[in-house]
Design a protein around this motif. Structure first.
Motif, PDB file in Angstrom:
ATOM      1  N   VAL A 140      -0.274  -3.049 -24.099  1.00 50.54           N
ATOM      2  CA  VAL A 140      -1.333  -3.738 -24.855  1.00 50.54           C
ATOM      3  C   VAL A 140      -1.908  -4.871 -24.006  1.00 50.54           C
ATOM      4  N   ALA A 141      -1.028  -5.602 -23.325  1.00 50.08           N
ATOM      5  CA  ALA A 141      -1.485  -6.701 -22.459  1.00 50.08           C
ATOM      6  C   ALA A 141      -2.390  -6.175 -21.345  1.00 50.08           C
ATOM      7  N   VAL A 142      -2.009  -5.058 -20.756  1.00 54.60           N
ATOM      8  CA  VAL A 142      -2.809  -4.473 -19.668  1.00 54.60           C
ATOM      9  C   VAL A 142      -4.151  -3.992 -20.214  1.00 54.60           C
ATOM     10  N   ALA A 143      -4.124  -3.336 -21.391  1.00 58.38           N
ATOM     11  CA  ALA A 143      -5.368  -2.820 -21.981  1.00 58.38           C
ATOM     12  C   ALA A 143      -6.338  -3.960 -22.284  1.00 58.38           C
ATOM     13  N   LEU A 144      -5.816  -5.044 -22.843  1.00 53.53           N
ATOM     14  CA  LEU A 144      -6.679  -6.195 -23.150  1.00 53.53           C
ATOM     15  C   LEU A 144      -7.209  -6.830 -21.868  1.00 53.53           C
ATOM     16  N   PHE A 145      -6.349  -6.915 -20.861  1.00 55.90           N
ATOM     17  CA  PHE A 145      -6.779  -7.483 -19.571  1.00 55.90           C
ATOM     18  C   PHE A 145      -7.886  -6.629 -18.958  1.00 55.90           C
ATOM     19  N   ALA A 146      -7.738  -5.302 -19.042  1.00 54.93           N
ATOM     20  CA  ALA A 146      -8.742  -4.391 -18.476  1.00 54.93           C
ATOM     21  C   ALA A 146     -10.072  -4.507 -19.201  1.00 54.93           C
TER      22      ALA A 146
ATOM     23  N   GLY B 289      10.601  -7.101 -16.309  1.00 53.24           N
ATOM     24  CA  GLY B 289      10.176  -6.150 -15.286  1.00 53.24           C
ATOM     25  C   GLY B 289       8.710  -6.329 -14.918  1.00 53.24           C
ATOM     26  N   ALA B 290       7.889  -6.753 -15.897  1.00 54.23           N
ATOM     27  CA  ALA B 290       6.456  -6.931 -15.641  1.00 54.23           C
ATOM     28  C   ALA B 290       6.181  -8.083 -14.675  1.00 54.23           C
ATOM     29  N   GLY B 291       7.144  -8.964 -14.504  1.00 46.25           N
ATOM     30  CA  GLY B 291       6.945 -10.088 -13.588  1.00 46.25           C
ATOM     31  C   GLY B 291       7.609  -9.889 -12.246  1.00 46.25           C
ATOM     32  N   LEU B 292       8.210  -8.735 -12.067  1.00 47.77           N
ATOM     33  CA  LEU B 292       8.950  -8.466 -10.833  1.00 47.77           C
ATOM     34  C   LEU B 292       8.272  -7.303 -10.097  1.00 47.77           C
ATOM     35  N   PRO B 293       7.618  -7.574  -8.975  1.00 47.31           N
ATOM     36  CA  PRO B 293       6.936  -6.488  -8.255  1.00 47.31           C
ATOM     37  C   PRO B 293       7.897  -5.356  -7.907  1.00 47.31           C
ATOM     38  N   PHE B 294       7.429  -4.144  -8.068  1.00 46.82           N
ATOM     39  CA  PHE B 294       8.276  -2.980  -7.789  1.00 46.82           C
ATOM     40  C   PHE B 294       8.733  -2.977  -6.330  1.00 46.82           C
ATOM     41  N   THR B 295       7.848  -3.458  -5.472  1.00 47.19           N
ATOM     42  CA  THR B 295       8.188  -3.508  -4.042  1.00 47.19           C
ATOM     43  C   THR B 295       9.375  -4.451  -3.802  1.00 47.19           C
ATOM     44  N   LEU B 296       9.449  -5.515  -4.597  1.00 48.46           N
ATOM     45  CA  LEU B 296      10.564  -6.456  -4.462  1.00 48.46           C
ATOM     46  C   LEU B 296      11.883  -5.792  -4.888  1.00 48.46           C
ATOM     47  N   ILE B 297      11.800  -4.975  -5.933  1.00 48.32           N
ATOM     48  CA  ILE B 297      13.008  -4.264  -6.394  1.00 48.32           C
ATOM     49  C   ILE B 297      13.481  -3.300  -5.301  1.00 48.32           C
ATOM     50  N   ILE B 298      12.528  -2.597  -4.688  1.00 49.70           N
ATOM     51  CA  ILE B 298      12.875  -1.637  -3.628  1.00 49.70           C
ATOM     52  C   ILE B 298      13.458  -2.377  -2.416  1.00 49.70           C
ATOM     53  N   TRP B 299      12.886  -3.545  -2.127  1.00 46.21           N
ATOM     54  CA  TRP B 299      13.282  -4.308  -0.940  1.00 46.21           C
ATOM     55  C   TRP B 299      14.649  -4.961  -1.126  1.00 46.21           C
TER      56      TRP B 299
ATOM     57  N   ALA C 221       7.966  -1.023 -16.459  1.00 45.53           N
ATOM     58  CA  ALA C 221       7.140  -2.232 -16.628  1.00 45.53           C
ATOM     59  C   ALA C 221       6.771  -2.809 -15.267  1.00 45.53           C
ATOM     60  N   SER C 222       7.753  -2.835 -14.362  1.00 49.27           N
ATOM     61  CA  SER C 222       7.487  -3.339 -13.014  1.00 49.27           C
ATOM     62  C   SER C 222       6.456  -2.460 -12.300  1.00 49.27           C
TER      63      SER C 222
ATOM     64  N   ILE D 242       1.052  -1.479 -10.092  1.00 48.28           N
ATOM     65  CA  ILE D 242      -0.142  -0.635  -9.943  1.00 48.28           C
ATOM     66  C   ILE D 242      -1.397  -1.406 -10.353  1.00 48.28           C
ATOM     67  N   VAL D 243      -1.314  -2.116 -11.467  1.00 47.02           N
ATOM     68  CA  VAL D 243      -2.479  -2.880 -11.948  1.00 47.02           C
ATOM     69  C   VAL D 243      -2.894  -3.939 -10.928  1.00 47.02           C
ATOM     70  N   SER D 244      -1.912  -4.565 -10.288  1.00 47.57           N
ATOM     71  CA  SER D 244      -2.227  -5.669  -9.363  1.00 47.57           C
ATOM     72  C   SER D 244      -2.603  -5.182  -7.963  1.00 47.57           C
ATOM     73  N   ARG D 245      -2.535  -3.866  -7.767  1.00 49.69           N
ATOM     74  CA  ARG D 245      -2.872  -3.317  -6.448  1.00 49.69           C
ATOM     75  C   ARG D 245      -4.343  -3.618  -6.145  1.00 49.69           C
ATOM     76  N   GLY D 246      -4.624  -4.061  -4.960  1.00 53.02           N
ATOM     77  CA  GLY D 246      -6.003  -4.347  -4.563  1.00 53.02           C
ATOM     78  C   GLY D 246      -6.414  -5.796  -4.764  1.00 53.02           C
ATOM     79  N   TYR D 247      -5.584  -6.554  -5.486  1.00 56.98           N
ATOM     80  CA  TYR D 247      -5.894  -7.980  -5.660  1.00 56.98           C
ATOM     81  C   TYR D 247      -5.386  -8.751  -4.438  1.00 56.98           C
ATOM     82  N   SER D 248      -6.190  -9.677  -3.959  1.00 58.69           N
ATOM     83  CA  SER D 248      -5.690 -10.585  -2.928  1.00 58.69           C
ATOM     84  C   SER D 248      -4.737 -11.566  -3.611  1.00 58.69           C
ATOM     85  N   TYR D 249      -3.924 -12.279  -2.825  1.00 58.29           N
ATOM     86  CA  TYR D 249      -2.972 -13.220  -3.415  1.00 58.29           C
ATOM     87  C   TYR D 249      -3.711 -14.293  -4.226  1.00 58.29           C
TER      88      TYR D 249
END
Lengths: 94, 463
Positions: free
Chosen positions: B38-44, B170-180, B372-373, B378-385
């Motif tokens: 729901v948060a992602v849908a509203l943000f979009a 999980g939504a606040g933890l980047p998936f890449t960080l979990i993998i790393w 969630a992560s 995926i949603v944050s992909r393409g955003y600069s820092y």
């Protein structure tokens, strides 16, 4: 005549259809207590940092015959089907 | 049987979809992921859930706090309705009466609002008034001094709240960080888990305790606390008094560690990532660990000498505890059930040991945490820092994390409300000694691994 009638009643008495795999397992035994509310009242501390509703518990419960905490798919020679017993022995949480 | 192929009491199969609503792990996933989506849908669509995800801001004087609450009273009420509906639905599905759950949850929510406001006082750290510690202490005081009616306990669902909070986390933890960082957490946790289990099992059997009790104690101390003890007790067919003994010891030491680990970490001025890793290695229960990690995270920026961010403590703890320890419970249960069946004395009961045990006992909420992560990554992909910080954080990430803090606050208060100090007295001396030796080894080894062996990794974690 009376004994024939009681025999007929016994034969016609509806019985639960037991699935072969689960028929003899603890899950279908009258002596197996797996109700979450009951487990949380019997196992002290379980509600504090755990839960009887969690996945890790699976279908485990307490066996009143062996006094053990068992997985639901265990089995033993003392198995007594729930629906065939005249009364349930499983105590309530209250 | 699995959660998808369970059976009714008469042996008849239960529809597969019902398994997805039969455990609180699944409800935590539906609630947590539902909120994230729901948060992602509203943000979009150019909006945000931040109106609903209200939380107190810093204040200095009491009138400021009252004024702040007055301005947002409607939002707090809406937030209560949201949580009451979501947790109420889950509770009813789990067989808890709504008429008992709602008033109980209302009590938990009102006290949580007060706790959250106390935590935002700008002098809170000075007086150690962090919400987890105050919530736990207040809950302990209430439950151990006031006889609460039975129905009021319906809303003290520690595990339900913490699992929902972990999915939101999980939504606040980047998936890449979990993998790393995941592999490091797994290696460190594996070392500590194996050693701790070995020590407790060895001491317990040397003291003459039953091997099934020794294994239940060992898993409770080494893997995932109460969940570990209850899972392994069932898998190995422990005596019915074994699980309560192990659980009581886990709860006792978990409560002690909630206070002890942050205090010692603070005295040693450990960076937040290091302290989080240590707490993740040496705490015994998820809920207790989050209380300790969030407490220590709260010191960042408020206590001189403590470097790192608040999130680093919670995130390092999560990786260590959830990824490093919790998800392996099914394997522990499987291995120990095989050993119990083939090597230990017979109980006269036939058990069906198989690989299905791993999935059956898998803590399913972890799936929600990972999804969630992945969604937010995926949603944050393409955003600069810079863009991420400017638009994504305030409109999407921060509101979800605010909801997570609410779920955690309900948890901390509920821990206190469900912990009975008198229960601790019922454990015999031998189980206590065996478990305590394991606690000492666990804490020392966890400290050495977190600060020395992997110290450089955790000190820069999340920066």
């Amino acid at each position: 005549l009376a004994s024939s009638a009681s025999l007929l009643r016994l034969l016609l008495k509806p019985r639960p259809a037991l699935a072969p795999a689960a028929a003899r397992s603890c899950a279908s035994c009258v002596n197996f207590c797996d109700a979450p509310a009951l487990l949380e009242s019997r196992i002290q501390g379980l509600r504090s940092m755990g839960s009887a509703h969690s996945s890790v518990r699976a279908g485990d419960g307490i066996c009143l015959i062996h006094d053990r905490y068992l997985a639901a798919d265990c089995s033993c020679s003392s198995h007594e089907p729930k629906l065939m017993s005249p009364m349930r022995r499983v105590p309530t949480a209250a | 049987m699995s959660e998808f192929q369970t059976a009714k009491a008469d042996g008849a199969p239960v529809p597969a979809w019902k398994g997805l609503f039969a455990k609180e792990d699944w409800w935590a996933i539906w609630i947590g992921l539902g909120l994230v989506l729901v948060a992602v849908a509203l943000f979009a669509s150019g909006s945000s859930i931040k109106w609903l995800a209200v939380s107190p801001q810093k204040w200095s004087h009491l009138p400021e706090a009252f004024a702040q609450y007055g301005q947002h009273a409607g939002q707090y009420f809406a937030l209560f309705i949201l949580w009451a509906v979501l947790f109420g639905l889950g509770s009813v599905s789990l067989g808890i009466r709504l008429t008992e759950f709602l008033p109980s949850f209302a009590f938990v929510f009102v006290v949580s609002v007060i706790l959250y406001f106390i935590g935002q006082w700008d002098q809170a750290s000075k007086y150690s008034l962090e919400p987890p510690l105050v919530g736990l202490g207040l809950g302990l005081l209430i439950s151990n001094t006031i006889p609460l009616p039975k129905w009021l306990e319906a809303g003290f669902r520690v595990e339900f709240y913490i699992k929902t909070g972990i999915v939101l986390l999980g939504a606040g933890l980047p998936f890449t960080l979990i993998i790393w960082a995941g592999p490091v957490a797994i290696v460190q946790a594996a070392i500590v888990s194996l050693v701790t289990f070995g020590v407790i099992y060895f001491v317990a059997t040397k003291l003459g305790l039953d091997r099934r009790l020794a294994a239940t104690l060992g898993t409770g101390g080494a893997v995932c606390g109460v969940s570990g003890a209850i899972a392994v007790a069932g898998a190995i067919g422990a005596k019915k008094e074994h699980a309560p003994i192990a659980i009581t010891l886990v709860v006792f030491w978990a409560v002690v560690m909630i206070f002890l680990l942050p205090i010692v970490s603070r005295a040693l001025q450990l960076p937040t990532g290091v302290a989080g890793a240590w707490i993740g290695t040496s705490e015994f229960a998820d809920a207790a660990g989050f209380a300790a990690a969030q407490t220590y995270g709260g010191y960042a920026g408020n206590v001189p000498g403590i470097s790192g961010t608040a999130d680093a403590a919670v995130n390092a703890f999560t990786l260590m505890k959830v990824i490093g320890r919790d998800i392996w419970i099914g394997i522990w249960a499987l291995v120990l059930s095989i050993i119990a069946t083939t090597r230990w004395e017979s109980t006269g009961i036939q058990s069906k040991t198989g690989a299905g045990e791993i999935w059956r006992r898998f803590p399913k909420f972890v799936i929600g945490f990972l999804i969630a992560s992945a969604i937010i990554t995926i949603v944050s992909r393409g955003y600069s820092y810079a863009d991420y910080r400017k638009s994504l954080t305030p409109a999407l990430i921060a509101p979800i994390q605010a909801l997570r803090v609410w779920a955690f606050t309900f948890t901390f208060f509920s821990i206190g409300l469900t912990t009975r100090i008198r229960d601790f007295a019922g454990v015999g001396p031998k189980p206590f000694y065996a478990f305590t030796v394991g606690v000492v080894v666990n804490v020392v080894l966890g400290y050495l691994l977190s600060t020395q062996v992997f110290g450089s990794f955790w000190s820069t974690f999340g920066q």
